[in-house]
Write an enzyme that holds these catalytic residues in place. Structure first.
Site, PDB file in Angstrom:
ATOM      1  N   ASP A  67       0.817  -1.213   0.000  1.00  0.00           N
ATOM      2  CA  ASP A  67       0.000   0.000   0.000  1.00  0.00           C
ATOM      3  C   ASP A  67       0.853   1.267   0.000  1.00  0.00           C
ATOM      4  OD1 ASP A  67       0.974  -0.347   2.567  1.00  0.00           O
ATOM      5  OD2 ASP A  67      -0.970  -0.690   3.487  1.00  0.00           O
ATOM      6  N   ASP A 136      -7.788  -2.694  14.132  1.00  0.00           N
ATOM      7  CA  ASP A 136      -9.149  -2.961  13.646  1.00  0.00           C
ATOM      8  C   ASP A 136      -9.177  -4.185  12.720  1.00  0.00           C
ATOM      9  OD1 ASP A 136      -7.790  -1.989  11.461  1.00  0.00           O
ATOM     10  OD2 ASP A 136      -9.121  -0.284  11.086  1.00  0.00           O
ATOM     11  N   HIS A 138      -7.216  -4.588  10.063  1.00  0.00           N
ATOM     12  CA  HIS A 138      -6.874  -4.330   8.662  1.00  0.00           C
ATOM     13  C   HIS A 138      -5.590  -5.058   8.258  1.00  0.00           C
ATOM     14  CE1 HIS A 138      -4.578  -0.346   9.664  1.00  0.00           C
ATOM     15  NE2 HIS A 138      -3.732  -1.340   9.598  1.00  0.00           N
ATOM     16  N   GLU A 143      -9.680  -1.809   5.376  1.00  0.00           N
ATOM     17  CA  GLU A 143     -10.329  -1.520   6.649  1.00  0.00           C
ATOM     18  C   GLU A 143     -11.626  -2.334   6.779  1.00  0.00           C
ATOM     19  OE1 GLU A 143      -8.604   0.123   8.623  1.00  0.00           O
ATOM     20  OE2 GLU A 143      -7.847   2.021   7.870  1.00  0.00           O
TER      21      GLU A 143
END
Ligand code: PGA
Length: 235
Positions: A67, A136, A138, A143
């Site tokens: 990313d 979370d 990810h 997400e």
């Protein structure tokens, strides 16, 4: 899924580097899927050590990263391109022309995502994908959501991710709000997946990812559907 508890962060880093090194030893022309974040730094230090000691040759290796933030120039020290150069590529005998990060400056991030996926496909996919995990759940910047996104795509970062990443910036406001990330196709096509997690604050999300239901609300839970995943954790 193989789940390994490491005694501490150094052991986690050594074990993770050994797994990546085995892939390179097996095939010196491997394609490595790499990750940023604080967790892989120790793994990269180990790989650098092995390279400097002559045990590991990166000269024919290709890498693709997960990313990149949208809008950050590669020369910006918060960009993930800069991170990779600084924490790994500048210290090993890799041809930088064979290291790839999604282009966060592309004017059309969807088109850039399609290009990136086609490029990974043209390489024959990755031999191993290294992953960290967010609080979370990810992986990359995928997400929690209603669906698993397949393609490399633009994302709006979660408040939790912005908060977690603020430690690398001057303040929370300086954290980019958008990014481009490999989707689940590019991650899951990898022949082998290695997820590393360090710290008590990751305990709950790691447990939910490996033992809970497979759901896009916990993006890392999709790894339960892959046939060759190793999770190394320490907490
Ligand atoms: P960290 O980030 O390694 O800095 O904890 C992991 C991630 O957000 O993927």
């Amino acid at each position: 899924m193989k789940v390994i508890k490491a005694a501490n962060y150094d052991e986690l880093s050594r074990k993770a580097a050994q797994i990546i090194a085995s892939v390179v030893w097996n095939n010196p022309r491997s394609v490595l899927g790499l990750a940023t974040g604080s967790t892989p730094i120790g793994t990269y230090k180990e790989l650098i050590r092995m390279n400097k000691e002559g045990d590991l040759d990166f000269s024919q290796i290709t890498t693709v990263n997960l990313d990149e933030y949208a809008g950050l120039d590669p020369s910006n020290d918060q960009s993930y391109r800069y991170f990779m150069n600084d924490n790994l590529f500048n210290h090993i005998n890799i041809d930088k022309n064979k290291t790839f990060v999604p282009n966060g400056l592309a004017s059309d991030l969807s088109a850039e995502g399609a290009r990136y996926d086609a490029f990974i496909d043209s390489l024959g996919g990755t031999d191993i994908q290294l992953l960290g995990i967010g609080h979370d759940g990810h992986i990359g910047f995928n997400e929690p959501d209603e669906v698993f996104y397949k393609a490399t795509h633009e994302v709006k970062l979660d408040a939790m991710t912005i908060k977690a990443n603020a430690r690398f910036f001057e303040n929370e406001d300086a954290v980019p709000r958008r990014a481009i990330t490999m989707g689940m196709w590019a991650i899951m096509q990898s022949k082998k997946i290695l997820l590393i997690a360090s710290g008590d604050d990751k305990r709950d999300i790691v447990e939910r990812s490996i033992n809970g239901p497979v759901t896009p609300k916990v993006p890392a839970s999709i790894l339960q559907c892959h046939r060759d995943v190793t999770v190394i954790y320490t907490y």
